[in-house]
Design an enzyme around this catalytic site. Structure first.
Site, PDB file in Angstrom:
ATOM      1  N   GLY A  59      -2.772   2.555  -6.576  1.00  0.00           N
ATOM      2  CA  GLY A  59      -3.765   2.836  -7.606  1.00  0.00           C
ATOM      3  C   GLY A  59      -3.399   4.051  -8.440  1.00  0.00           C
ATOM      4  O   GLY A  59      -3.562   4.052  -9.673  1.00  0.00           O
ATOM      5  N   CYS A  83       0.862  -1.189   0.000  1.00  0.00           N
ATOM      6  CA  CYS A  83       0.000   0.000   0.000  1.00  0.00           C
ATOM      7  C   CYS A  83       0.889   1.227   0.000  1.00  0.00           C
ATOM      8  O   CYS A  83       1.674   1.429   0.934  1.00  0.00           O
ATOM      9  CB  CYS A  83      -0.932  -0.005   1.216  1.00  0.00           C
ATOM     10  SG  CYS A  83      -1.910   1.505   1.357  1.00  0.00           S
ATOM     11  N   HIS A 116      -4.461  -4.228 -10.210  1.00  0.00           N
ATOM     12  CA  HIS A 116      -5.257  -3.034 -10.492  1.00  0.00           C
ATOM     13  C   HIS A 116      -5.962  -3.177 -11.827  1.00  0.00           C
ATOM     14  O   HIS A 116      -5.407  -3.698 -12.798  1.00  0.00           O
ATOM     15  CB  HIS A 116      -4.377  -1.788 -10.512  1.00  0.00           C
ATOM     16  CG  HIS A 116      -3.822  -1.445  -9.173  1.00  0.00           C
ATOM     17  ND1 HIS A 116      -4.499  -0.654  -8.269  1.00  0.00           N
ATOM     18  CD2 HIS A 116      -2.675  -1.815  -8.564  1.00  0.00           C
ATOM     19  CE1 HIS A 116      -3.778  -0.547  -7.164  1.00  0.00           C
ATOM     20  NE2 HIS A 116      -2.666  -1.244  -7.323  1.00  0.00           N
ATOM     21  N   GLU A 128     -11.025   0.037  -3.425  1.00  0.00           N
ATOM     22  CA  GLU A 128      -9.882  -0.782  -3.043  1.00  0.00           C
ATOM     23  C   GLU A 128     -10.295  -2.201  -2.670  1.00  0.00           C
ATOM     24  O   GLU A 128     -11.284  -2.405  -1.953  1.00  0.00           O
ATOM     25  CB  GLU A 128      -9.142  -0.145  -1.855  1.00  0.00           C
ATOM     26  CG  GLU A 128      -8.319   1.067  -2.244  1.00  0.00           C
ATOM     27  CD  GLU A 128      -7.243   1.360  -1.220  1.00  0.00           C
ATOM     28  OE1 GLU A 128      -6.427   0.453  -0.923  1.00  0.00           O
ATOM     29  OE2 GLU A 128      -7.216   2.499  -0.715  1.00  0.00           O
ATOM     30  N   CYS A 182      -5.390   6.069  -2.951  1.00  0.00           N
ATOM     31  CA  CYS A 182      -4.699   4.778  -3.070  1.00  0.00           C
ATOM     32  C   CYS A 182      -3.400   5.026  -3.826  1.00  0.00           C
ATOM     33  O   CYS A 182      -3.432   5.396  -5.008  1.00  0.00           O
ATOM     34  CB  CYS A 182      -5.571   3.763  -3.802  1.00  0.00           C
ATOM     35  SG  CYS A 182      -4.756   2.175  -4.098  1.00  0.00           S
TER      36      CYS A 182
END
Length: 277
Positions: free
Chosen positions: A224, A71, A163, A212, A221
């Site tokens: 992301g 993350c 993703h 998410e 994110c």
């Protein structure tokens, strides 16, 4: 259990130092701690552990109890937490994650922290690396998938976690709560996926909203945003560096010549406390 609460652009985390606060069941603790009504409230629980191959090990558990590979927002928060609590005096820190070694760097301007820059590593573009069903060596760029009777053009890749990036004319018009979980759990993604809807503002600016994996709608994110820039470049929408505007604020993303993604943004401590088990 003593904890500290941090956020990166509104993507919030409870950080625990396992050396002083051991946890026997990470999943159950994440479910309890992240509950916004009966717990502290967060998108994830982050546990700091010792590592044999890096300065520290970082494990991240989503609000649904599942474990995340990586993350980006949590990485920035952890880097600043480690430095400001005196657990390290390094300004460039190596973190052992399920996605490999991640290296955040604290950037100062006249002794004041200006931003936290994270080397997010190289994007993985094949279906096998994402992972995604189908031919393992193929890339998924602007490919059509059907979800709930509607066709979406998607670009899929991994930034240490999967993703699915979708470009739209207006991100505000997307019913993220309705479509996000359907794409997250689509049969094409055996380990589920994060879902990013992207509006191209110009060649240096993207507007993003995110669903998410394991957490639902969040304000930001980091992986992301990194995936969004990669997808934008692959589809010819932007240059190799851009500002990604999220619900919680802005991240600056650069896809460098060495094929690494560099992400810069804030990390803020909100409060510290004692969680009564």
């Amino acid at each position: 259990m003593h904890f500290t609460k941090w956020h990166g652009l509104g993507n919030d985390f409870v950080i625990i130092n396992s050396k002083t606060e051991p946890i026997s069941d990470y999943r159950q603790q994440a479910l309890a701690v992240c509950d916004r009504n009966f717990g502290i409230g967060a998108d994830g629980l982050v546990v700091i552990l010792p590592s044999d191959i890096a300065d520290f090990k970082m494990r991240i558990f989503n609000s649904d109890g599942s474990e995340a590979d990586m993350c980006g927002n949590a990485t920035r928060c952890v880097a600043r937490y480690l430095y400001e609590t005196g657990l390290t005096d390094k300004t460039t820190i190596t973190l052992d994650t399920l996605a490999g070694i991640i290296t955040p760097e604290l950037i100062f301007d006249q002794n004041t922290l200006a931003t936290v820059k994270v080397d997010m590593g190289e994007p993985k573009l094949t279906r096998g690396e994402t992972p995604m069903t189908g031919n393992a060596v193929e890339k998924t760029i602007n490919a059509a998938i059907e979800v709930g009777g509607q066709t979406y053009r998607v670009t899929a890749l991994s930034m240490g976690n999967p993703h699915c990036v979708i470009f739209v004319d207006d991100v505000a018009a997307v019913d993220l709560a309705a479509i996000g979980p359907k794409i997250e759990t689509h049969a094409l993604f055996p380990r589920k996926t994060n879902v990013e809807f992207i509006q191209v503002v110009d060649r240096q600016t993207l507007r993003m909203r995110v669903w998410e994996r394991g957490a639902g709608i969040t304000k930001a994110c980091g992986t992301g945003a990194s995936a969004a820039l990669v997808a934008a470049v692959l589809n010819g929408h932007t240059d190799r560096q851009a500002t990604v505007k999220l619900d919680g604020g802005d991240l600056f993303i650069h896809w460098a010549d060495n094929n690494h993604i560099y992400k810069s943004g804030p990390a803020v401590e909100v409060f510290r406390g004692e969680y009564l088990l």
